[in-house]
Design a protein around this motif. Structure first.
Motif, PDB file in Angstrom:
ATOM      1  N   ARG A  47       0.888  -1.272   0.000  1.00  0.00           N
ATOM      2  CA  ARG A  47      -0.151  -0.020  -0.026  1.00  0.00           C
ATOM      3  C   ARG A  47       1.004   1.079  -0.102  1.00  0.00           C
ATOM      4  O   ARG A  47       2.116   1.259   0.424  1.00  0.00           O
ATOM      5  CB  ARG A  47      -0.865   0.090   1.279  1.00  0.00           C
ATOM      6  CG  ARG A  47      -1.671  -1.380   1.594  1.00  0.00           C
ATOM      7  CD  ARG A  47      -2.456  -1.057   2.933  1.00  0.00           C
ATOM      8  NE  ARG A  47      -3.180  -2.476   2.997  1.00  0.00           N
ATOM      9  CZ  ARG A  47      -2.918  -3.432   3.659  1.00  0.00           C
ATOM     10  NH1 ARG A  47      -1.627  -3.683   4.196  1.00  0.00           N
ATOM     11  NH2 ARG A  47      -3.728  -4.531   3.687  1.00  0.00           N
ATOM     12  N   ALA A  48       0.273   2.346  -0.521  1.00  0.00           N
ATOM     13  CA  ALA A  48       1.086   3.583  -0.456  1.00  0.00           C
ATOM     14  C   ALA A  48      -0.008   4.754  -0.705  1.00  0.00           C
ATOM     15  O   ALA A  48      -1.176   4.636  -1.463  1.00  0.00           O
ATOM     16  CB  ALA A  48       2.077   3.825  -1.498  1.00  0.00           C
ATOM     17  N   LYS A  49      -0.144   5.831   0.181  1.00  0.00           N
ATOM     18  CA  LYS A  49      -1.024   6.852   0.044  1.00  0.00           C
ATOM     19  C   LYS A  49      -0.421   7.809  -0.929  1.00  0.00           C
ATOM     20  O   LYS A  49      -1.264   8.332  -1.671  1.00  0.00           O
ATOM     21  CB  LYS A  49      -0.758   7.819   1.173  1.00  0.00           C
ATOM     22  CG  LYS A  49      -1.668   7.158   2.521  1.00  0.00           C
ATOM     23  CD  LYS A  49      -1.806   8.129   3.979  1.00  0.00           C
ATOM     24  CE  LYS A  49      -0.382   8.550   4.079  1.00  0.00           C
ATOM     25  NZ  LYS A  49      -0.657   9.601   5.400  1.00  0.00           N
ATOM     26  N   ASP A  50       0.670   7.757  -1.327  1.00  0.00           N
ATOM     27  CA  ASP A  50       1.200   8.802  -2.271  1.00  0.00           C
ATOM     28  C   ASP A  50       1.288   7.803  -3.815  1.00  0.00           C
ATOM     29  O   ASP A  50       2.367   7.010  -3.674  1.00  0.00           O
ATOM     30  CB  ASP A  50       2.698   9.344  -1.900  1.00  0.00           C
ATOM     31  CG  ASP A  50       3.208  10.356  -2.904  1.00  0.00           C
ATOM     32  OD1 ASP A  50       2.843  10.320  -3.988  1.00  0.00           O
ATOM     33  OD2 ASP A  50       4.032  11.060  -2.744  1.00  0.00           O
ATOM     34  N   PRO A  51       0.440   8.228  -4.659  1.00  0.00           N
ATOM     35  CA  PRO A  51       0.780   7.370  -6.059  1.00  0.00           C
ATOM     36  C   PRO A  51       1.934   7.540  -6.607  1.00  0.00           C
ATOM     37  O   PRO A  51       2.135   6.618  -7.713  1.00  0.00           O
ATOM     38  CB  PRO A  51      -0.422   7.884  -6.569  1.00  0.00           C
ATOM     39  CG  PRO A  51      -0.766   9.549  -6.255  1.00  0.00           C
ATOM     40  CD  PRO A  51      -0.260   9.408  -4.852  1.00  0.00           C
ATOM     41  N   SER A  52       3.030   8.362  -6.190  1.00  0.00           N
ATOM     42  CA  SER A  52       4.294   8.469  -7.068  1.00  0.00           C
ATOM     43  C   SER A  52       4.880   7.260  -6.473  1.00  0.00           C
ATOM     44  O   SER A  52       6.115   6.900  -7.287  1.00  0.00           O
ATOM     45  CB  SER A  52       4.810   9.616  -6.731  1.00  0.00           C
ATOM     46  OG  SER A  52       5.186   9.774  -5.082  1.00  0.00           O
ATOM     47  N   PHE A  53       4.588   6.633  -5.520  1.00  0.00           N
ATOM     48  CA  PHE A  53       5.541   5.232  -4.999  1.00  0.00           C
ATOM     49  C   PHE A  53       4.914   4.054  -5.640  1.00  0.00           C
ATOM     50  O   PHE A  53       3.769   3.950  -5.731  1.00  0.00           O
ATOM     51  CB  PHE A  53       5.501   5.321  -3.452  1.00  0.00           C
ATOM     52  CG  PHE A  53       6.484   6.430  -2.911  1.00  0.00           C
ATOM     53  CD1 PHE A  53       7.712   6.328  -2.645  1.00  0.00           C
ATOM     54  CD2 PHE A  53       5.761   7.382  -2.050  1.00  0.00           C
ATOM     55  CE1 PHE A  53       8.297   7.180  -2.255  1.00  0.00           C
ATOM     56  CE2 PHE A  53       6.441   8.242  -1.238  1.00  0.00           C
ATOM     57  CZ  PHE A  53       8.066   8.180  -1.355  1.00  0.00           C
ATOM     58  N   GLU A  54       5.850   3.508  -6.194  1.00  0.00           N
ATOM     59  CA  GLU A  54       5.291   1.982  -6.651  1.00  0.00           C
ATOM     60  C   GLU A  54       5.095   1.050  -5.543  1.00  0.00           C
ATOM     61  O   GLU A  54       5.792   1.020  -4.416  1.00  0.00           O
ATOM     62  CB  GLU A  54       6.329   1.554  -7.316  1.00  0.00           C
ATOM     63  CG  GLU A  54       6.897   2.033  -8.743  1.00  0.00           C
ATOM     64  CD  GLU A  54       7.915   1.388  -9.416  1.00  0.00           C
ATOM     65  OE1 GLU A  54       7.605   0.420  -9.980  1.00  0.00           O
ATOM     66  OE2 GLU A  54       9.054   2.104  -9.693  1.00  0.00           O
ATOM     67  N   THR A  55       4.017   0.111  -5.648  1.00  0.00           N
ATOM     68  CA  THR A  55       4.014  -0.738  -4.832  1.00  0.00           C
ATOM     69  C   THR A  55       3.868  -2.274  -5.428  1.00  0.00           C
ATOM     70  O   THR A  55       4.010  -2.402  -6.514  1.00  0.00           O
ATOM     71  CB  THR A  55       2.197  -0.603  -4.120  1.00  0.00           C
ATOM     72  OG1 THR A  55       1.370  -0.668  -5.334  1.00  0.00           O
ATOM     73  CG2 THR A  55       2.312   0.713  -3.426  1.00  0.00           C
ATOM     74  N   GLU A  56       3.686  -3.132  -4.356  1.00  0.00           N
ATOM     75  CA  GLU A  56       3.780  -4.676  -4.820  1.00  0.00           C
ATOM     76  C   GLU A  56       3.477  -5.282  -3.679  1.00  0.00           C
ATOM     77  O   GLU A  56       3.366  -4.829  -2.563  1.00  0.00           O
ATOM     78  CB  GLU A  56       5.373  -4.960  -5.401  1.00  0.00           C
ATOM     79  CG  GLU A  56       6.356  -4.889  -4.356  1.00  0.00           C
ATOM     80  CD  GLU A  56       7.778  -5.299  -4.690  1.00  0.00           C
ATOM     81  OE1 GLU A  56       7.684  -5.871  -5.818  1.00  0.00           O
ATOM     82  OE2 GLU A  56       8.795  -5.088  -3.885  1.00  0.00           O
ATOM     83  N   HIS A  57       3.241  -6.855  -3.734  1.00  0.00           N
ATOM     84  CA  HIS A  57       2.964  -7.779  -2.651  1.00  0.00           C
ATOM     85  C   HIS A  57       4.493  -7.882  -2.296  1.00  0.00           C
ATOM     86  O   HIS A  57       5.133  -9.123  -2.767  1.00  0.00           O
ATOM     87  CB  HIS A  57       2.190  -8.814  -3.188  1.00  0.00           C
ATOM     88  CG  HIS A  57       2.123  -9.890  -2.049  1.00  0.00           C
ATOM     89  ND1 HIS A  57       1.313  -9.576  -1.051  1.00  0.00           N
ATOM     90  CD2 HIS A  57       2.543 -11.053  -1.933  1.00  0.00           C
ATOM     91  CE1 HIS A  57       1.266 -10.673  -0.065  1.00  0.00           C
ATOM     92  NE2 HIS A  57       2.163 -11.502  -0.714  1.00  0.00           N
ATOM     93  N   GLY A  58       4.967  -7.248  -1.395  1.00  0.00           N
ATOM     94  CA  GLY A  58       6.148  -7.255  -0.650  1.00  0.00           C
ATOM     95  C   GLY A  58       6.611  -6.399   0.474  1.00  0.00           C
ATOM     96  O   GLY A  58       5.905  -5.569   0.698  1.00  0.00           O
ATOM     97  N   LEU A  59       7.587  -6.683   1.063  1.00  0.00           N
ATOM     98  CA  LEU A  59       8.027  -5.686   2.182  1.00  0.00           C
ATOM     99  C   LEU A  59       9.495  -5.542   2.314  1.00  0.00           C
ATOM    100  O   LEU A  59      10.295  -6.387   2.162  1.00  0.00           O
ATOM    101  CB  LEU A  59       7.676  -6.186   3.313  1.00  0.00           C
ATOM    102  CG  LEU A  59       7.824  -5.498   4.828  1.00  0.00           C
ATOM    103  CD1 LEU A  59       7.063  -4.139   4.953  1.00  0.00           C
ATOM    104  CD2 LEU A  59       7.414  -6.403   5.955  1.00  0.00           C
ATOM    105  N   SER A  60       9.922  -4.088   2.360  1.00  0.00           N
ATOM    106  CA  SER A  60      11.396  -3.753   2.564  1.00  0.00           C
ATOM    107  C   SER A  60      11.205  -2.677   3.339  1.00  0.00           C
ATOM    108  O   SER A  60      10.486  -1.642   2.970  1.00  0.00           O
ATOM    109  CB  SER A  60      12.043  -3.871   1.243  1.00  0.00           C
ATOM    110  OG  SER A  60      13.480  -3.257   1.566  1.00  0.00           O
ATOM    111  N   ILE A  61      12.069  -2.424   4.218  1.00  0.00           N
ATOM    112  CA  ILE A  61      12.109  -1.439   5.280  1.00  0.00           C
ATOM    113  C   ILE A  61      13.685  -1.150   5.727  1.00  0.00           C
ATOM    114  O   ILE A  61      14.381  -2.046   6.073  1.00  0.00           O
ATOM    115  CB  ILE A  61      11.471  -1.699   6.900  1.00  0.00           C
ATOM    116  CG1 ILE A  61       9.937  -1.767   6.299  1.00  0.00           C
ATOM    117  CG2 ILE A  61      11.549  -0.459   7.656  1.00  0.00           C
ATOM    118  CD1 ILE A  61       9.155  -2.417   7.776  1.00  0.00           C
TER     119      ILE A  61
END
Length: 278
Positions: free
Chosen positions: A10-24
């Protein structure tokens, strides 16, 4: 201590790409640790957009062998030539499958030449000053129901239920990172011998799997047994599951999404909180 969400569902800002994944990206006084690498190179593009320099990362922690958490590792190693990679040998050697929406492989394509940069962890230990990794987490509490979709292919070609011996959790300076928490959030916390002020990660509570009563019960257990701990989740935590637990946990539970930057102790709401305020 600061953590930045580089990729998520998920992302609130549509300029970020999303995917089914996680990285922090976790930044402490002593280390910069990349917590999982998502499913692809999406986290690299998002990092570039945020001005995050991945070349200065000291360690990569891979929580388990599934491709939505380790798939981006080979791309990261093209960018960063020095960071040590913390991973379970069971994750590297396993063949993983999901039967959700039809059987398909979720095995990671690992970088070629598993060299001296890899720290293979098969028991709980301190891998570096202040960085503790928990392995083979005892499964004494309830496991997530979503695990029933997940299998390992053995040497004879049989598909057997995944027991998540390849899953690790990371602890440093009061923060516990759960990855997907396939071993169960309560089990991971119970196995952690250090005081936990903050939990970050997916909880693998897929919508339509646990009942409302089960989710309320889990939320009450977390609230009662860990009164000084604040929980942050997204990725494999469903929106309805989150909403039910939020009713019980209130300010003790928060959502994150791609592009978020948090300081430990900060409780700013994000996309799931907003969805539940509508």
């Amino acid at each position: 201590m600061k953590w930045t969400v580089l990729t998520d569902n998920r992302a609130k800002d549509p300029s970020f790409e999303t995917e089914h994944g996680l990285s922090i990206l976790l930044e402490t006084e002593h280390n910069r640790i990349l917590l999982d690498t998502g499913a692809s190179d999406v986290f690299i593009r998002n990092a570039n957009q945020m001005g995050v320099n991945l070349r200065t990362v000291d360690y990569v922690f891979v929580s388990h062998g599934h491709s939505d958490h380790a798939g981006g590792l080979r791309h990261f190693m093209e960018v960063n030539k020095r960071a040590k990679v913390i991973v379970s040998p069971e994750a590297v050697n396993g063949k993983f499958y999901s039967i959700r929406n039809g059987r398909h492989s979720i095995t990671t394509t690992w970088p070629e030449g598993m060299d001296e940069r890899f720290i293979m962890v098969d028991q709980t230990c301190e891998v570096a000053d202040g960085i503790h990794v928990m392995a083979h987490i005892p499964q004494t509490h309830t496991m997530p129901m979503g695990n029933r979709h997940l299998f390992i292919k053995d040497a004879e070609g049989n598909f057997i239920p995944d027991d998540f011996r390849h899953e690790l959790a990371l602890y440093t300076e009061g923060m516990l990172f759960t990855g997907c928490a396939h071993s169960g959030l309560e089990n991971i916390l119970a196995a952690c011998p250090w005081p936990v002020s903050t939990v970050v990660g997916g909880f693998h509570l897929l919508d339509g799997h646990e009942t409302r009563n089960e989710l309320v019960g889990l939320a009450r257990e977390l609230t009662d047994n860990y009164p000084r701990t604040v929980f942050h989740t997204s990725h494999c935590t469903g929106e309805m599951a989150y909403a039910i637990m939020k009713e019980v946990m209130a300010t003790r539970l928060h959502a994150f999404c791609c592009g978020d930057v948090r300081e430990i102790g900060e409780t700013k709401g994000t996309v799931l909180d907003e969805l539940n305020e509508v």
